[in-house]
Design a protein around this motif. Structure first.
Motif, PDB file in Angstrom:
ATOM      1  N   GLU A   1      13.789  20.836 -29.594  1.00 42.39           N
ATOM      2  CA  GLU A   1      15.050  21.450 -29.318  1.00 42.39           C
ATOM      3  C   GLU A   1      16.134  20.713 -30.578  1.00 42.39           C
ATOM      4  O   GLU A   1      15.828  19.354 -30.745  1.00 42.39           O
ATOM      5  CB  GLU A   1      15.789  21.049 -28.101  1.00 42.39           C
ATOM      6  N   LEU A   2      16.798  21.189 -31.252  1.00 40.42           N
ATOM      7  CA  LEU A   2      17.765  20.720 -32.176  1.00 40.42           C
ATOM      8  C   LEU A   2      18.527  19.903 -31.361  1.00 40.42           C
ATOM      9  O   LEU A   2      18.999  20.519 -30.535  1.00 40.42           O
ATOM     10  CB  LEU A   2      18.295  21.802 -33.131  1.00 40.42           C
ATOM     11  N   ALA A   3      19.140  18.848 -32.154  1.00 40.82           N
ATOM     12  CA  ALA A   3      20.185  17.923 -31.179  1.00 40.82           C
ATOM     13  C   ALA A   3      21.592  18.724 -30.914  1.00 40.82           C
ATOM     14  O   ALA A   3      22.112  18.753 -29.953  1.00 40.82           O
ATOM     15  CB  ALA A   3      20.406  16.809 -32.005  1.00 40.82           C
ATOM     16  N   GLU A   4      21.930  19.540 -32.065  1.00 45.93           N
ATOM     17  CA  GLU A   4      23.090  20.372 -31.905  1.00 45.93           C
ATOM     18  C   GLU A   4      23.120  21.465 -30.715  1.00 45.93           C
ATOM     19  O   GLU A   4      24.131  22.004 -30.436  1.00 45.93           O
ATOM     20  CB  GLU A   4      23.394  20.982 -33.178  1.00 45.93           C
ATOM     21  N   ASN A   5      22.016  21.606 -30.253  1.00 46.33           N
ATOM     22  CA  ASN A   5      21.946  23.012 -29.284  1.00 46.33           C
ATOM     23  C   ASN A   5      21.593  22.181 -27.860  1.00 46.33           C
ATOM     24  O   ASN A   5      21.346  23.128 -26.881  1.00 46.33           O
ATOM     25  CB  ASN A   5      20.409  23.587 -29.677  1.00 46.33           C
ATOM     26  N   ILE A   6      21.655  20.971 -27.758  1.00 48.15           N
ATOM     27  CA  ILE A   6      21.204  20.252 -26.357  1.00 48.15           C
ATOM     28  C   ILE A   6      22.886  20.162 -25.826  1.00 48.15           C
ATOM     29  O   ILE A   6      23.421  19.664 -26.276  1.00 48.15           O
ATOM     30  CB  ILE A   6      20.720  18.907 -26.592  1.00 48.15           C
ATOM     31  N   ASP A   7      22.490  20.302 -24.405  1.00 48.80           N
ATOM     32  CA  ASP A   7      23.717  20.400 -23.627  1.00 48.80           C
ATOM     33  C   ASP A   7      23.911  18.939 -23.171  1.00 48.80           C
ATOM     34  O   ASP A   7      23.235  18.533 -21.999  1.00 48.80           O
ATOM     35  CB  ASP A   7      23.697  21.538 -22.582  1.00 48.80           C
ATOM     36  N   VAL A   8      24.455  18.221 -23.440  1.00 50.52           N
ATOM     37  CA  VAL A   8      24.717  16.713 -22.990  1.00 50.52           C
ATOM     38  C   VAL A   8      24.843  16.474 -21.772  1.00 50.52           C
ATOM     39  O   VAL A   8      24.527  15.718 -20.981  1.00 50.52           O
ATOM     40  CB  VAL A   8      25.767  15.783 -24.067  1.00 50.52           C
ATOM     41  N   ALA A   9      26.023  17.349 -21.080  1.00 49.27           N
ATOM     42  CA  ALA A   9      26.159  17.045 -19.746  1.00 49.27           C
ATOM     43  C   ALA A   9      25.064  17.492 -18.698  1.00 49.27           C
ATOM     44  O   ALA A   9      24.653  16.792 -17.757  1.00 49.27           O
ATOM     45  CB  ALA A   9      27.588  18.017 -19.442  1.00 49.27           C
ATOM     46  N   ARG A  10      24.292  18.464 -19.173  1.00 49.05           N
ATOM     47  CA  ARG A  10      23.173  18.785 -18.294  1.00 49.05           C
ATOM     48  C   ARG A  10      22.104  17.927 -18.579  1.00 49.05           C
ATOM     49  O   ARG A  10      21.333  17.491 -17.641  1.00 49.05           O
ATOM     50  CB  ARG A  10      22.763  20.178 -18.773  1.00 49.05           C
ATOM     51  N   ALA A  11      22.016  17.128 -19.799  1.00 51.16           N
ATOM     52  CA  ALA A  11      21.042  16.307 -19.942  1.00 51.16           C
ATOM     53  C   ALA A  11      21.410  14.937 -18.995  1.00 51.16           C
ATOM     54  O   ALA A  11      20.218  14.274 -18.334  1.00 51.16           O
ATOM     55  CB  ALA A  11      20.823  15.956 -21.209  1.00 51.16           C
ATOM     56  N   GLN A  12      22.638  14.658 -19.027  1.00 50.38           N
ATOM     57  CA  GLN A  12      23.215  13.652 -18.249  1.00 50.38           C
ATOM     58  C   GLN A  12      22.840  13.751 -16.859  1.00 50.38           C
ATOM     59  O   GLN A  12      22.359  12.689 -16.109  1.00 50.38           O
ATOM     60  CB  GLN A  12      24.440  13.152 -18.462  1.00 50.38           C
ATOM     61  N   ALA A  13      23.073  14.952 -16.415  1.00 54.35           N
ATOM     62  CA  ALA A  13      22.788  15.125 -14.934  1.00 54.35           C
ATOM     63  C   ALA A  13      21.303  15.109 -14.641  1.00 54.35           C
ATOM     64  O   ALA A  13      20.931  14.692 -13.412  1.00 54.35           O
ATOM     65  CB  ALA A  13      23.540  16.625 -14.730  1.00 54.35           C
ATOM     66  N   ALA A  14      20.362  15.803 -15.380  1.00 55.59           N
ATOM     67  CA  ALA A  14      19.170  15.711 -15.266  1.00 55.59           C
ATOM     68  C   ALA A  14      18.574  14.200 -15.017  1.00 55.59           C
ATOM     69  O   ALA A  14      17.640  14.011 -14.435  1.00 55.59           O
ATOM     70  CB  ALA A  14      18.309  16.344 -16.244  1.00 55.59           C
ATOM     71  N   LYS A  15      18.896  13.467 -15.994  1.00 58.43           N
ATOM     72  CA  LYS A  15      18.677  11.906 -16.065  1.00 58.43           C
ATOM     73  C   LYS A  15      18.984  11.538 -14.746  1.00 58.43           C
ATOM     74  O   LYS A  15      18.290  10.640 -13.905  1.00 58.43           O
ATOM     75  CB  LYS A  15      19.464  11.041 -17.147  1.00 58.43           C
ATOM     76  N   LYS A  16      20.326  11.439 -14.071  1.00 53.18           N
ATOM     77  CA  LYS A  16      20.813  11.163 -12.843  1.00 53.18           C
ATOM     78  C   LYS A  16      19.920  11.457 -11.718  1.00 53.18           C
ATOM     79  O   LYS A  16      19.612  10.690 -10.787  1.00 53.18           O
ATOM     80  CB  LYS A  16      22.127  11.473 -12.728  1.00 53.18           C
ATOM     81  N   ARG A  17      19.563  12.780 -11.632  1.00 55.57           N
ATOM     82  CA  ARG A  17      18.806  13.144 -10.648  1.00 55.57           C
ATOM     83  C   ARG A  17      17.571  12.863 -10.735  1.00 55.57           C
ATOM     84  O   ARG A  17      16.959  12.125  -9.545  1.00 55.57           O
ATOM     85  CB  ARG A  17      18.527  14.994 -10.782  1.00 55.57           C
ATOM     86  N   ALA A  18      16.984  12.506 -11.798  1.00 53.99           N
ATOM     87  CA  ALA A  18      15.433  12.110 -11.823  1.00 53.99           C
ATOM     88  C   ALA A  18      15.504  10.338 -11.572  1.00 53.99           C
ATOM     89  O   ALA A  18      14.513  10.043 -10.737  1.00 53.99           O
ATOM     90  CB  ALA A  18      14.942  11.918 -13.387  1.00 53.99           C
ATOM     91  N   GLU A  19      16.532   9.694 -11.957  1.00 64.25           N
ATOM     92  CA  GLU A  19      16.656   8.361 -11.492  1.00 64.25           C
ATOM     93  C   GLU A  19      16.959   8.332  -9.821  1.00 64.25           C
ATOM     94  O   GLU A  19      16.281   7.021  -9.547  1.00 64.25           O
ATOM     95  CB  GLU A  19      17.738   7.746 -12.299  1.00 64.25           C
ATOM     96  N   GLU A  20      17.642   9.041  -9.410  1.00 59.94           N
ATOM     97  CA  GLU A  20      17.829   9.012  -7.791  1.00 59.94           C
ATOM     98  C   GLU A  20      16.516   9.319  -7.274  1.00 59.94           C
ATOM     99  O   GLU A  20      16.307   8.706  -6.354  1.00 59.94           O
ATOM    100  CB  GLU A  20      18.847   9.978  -7.540  1.00 59.94           C
TER     101      GLU A  20
END
Length: 139
Positions: free
Chosen positions: A89-108
């Protein structure tokens, strides 16, 4: 054989959906293989490397493109670099908020230590989210 002194370095990143990035005149490509980070410049000796989940950085003049790559291979020959990945995925096409939420879910999930937790799946989800955030300079 191509004249590597005058021909520009060509870079292509390919996923199952086709080429997601193509450019000529590239100065350097930086990626991470299983045994560490490495860089490829024009006139590099032929190389094939298995990539980790990483951010591939493509440097051209004063610009740097960042691409999240989720495994795959990098090969170079005759000043041509091909990155072949199952997902990129090109950086410009990444949804930052979605990636942050996925990171939080995985950590939890990993922190709960539930008996039926698929630890490897949660760990890979966390690594994918972190890779996306690194690609966007959000981590």
């Amino acid at each position: 054989m191509a004249d590597t002194l005058t021909n520009p370095m060509h870079v292509e990143v390919i996923s199952p959906d086709g080429a997601i990035y193509k450019d000529d005149g590239v100065d350097m490509v930086v990626a991470r293989a299983e045994d560490g980070e490495f860089a490829v410049m024009k006139r590099h000796l032929p190389l094939a490397a298995a990539l980790e989940m990483c951010v591939v950085r493509v440097k051209k003049a004063d610009k740097e493109e960042r691409i999240a790559v989720f495994g795959g291979f990098l090969e170079t020959k005759n000043s041509k670099v091909n990155v072949i990945a199952p997902l990129a995925e090109l950086a410009e096409n990444i949804d930052v908020a979605r990636a942050q939420a996925a990171k939080k879910r995985a950590e939890e999930r990993l922190a709960r230590h539930e008996e039926d937790l698929d630890v490897e799946r949660a760990r890979l989800a966390l690594l994918r989210a972190i890779t996306r955030l690194k690609a966007t300079n959000s981590l």
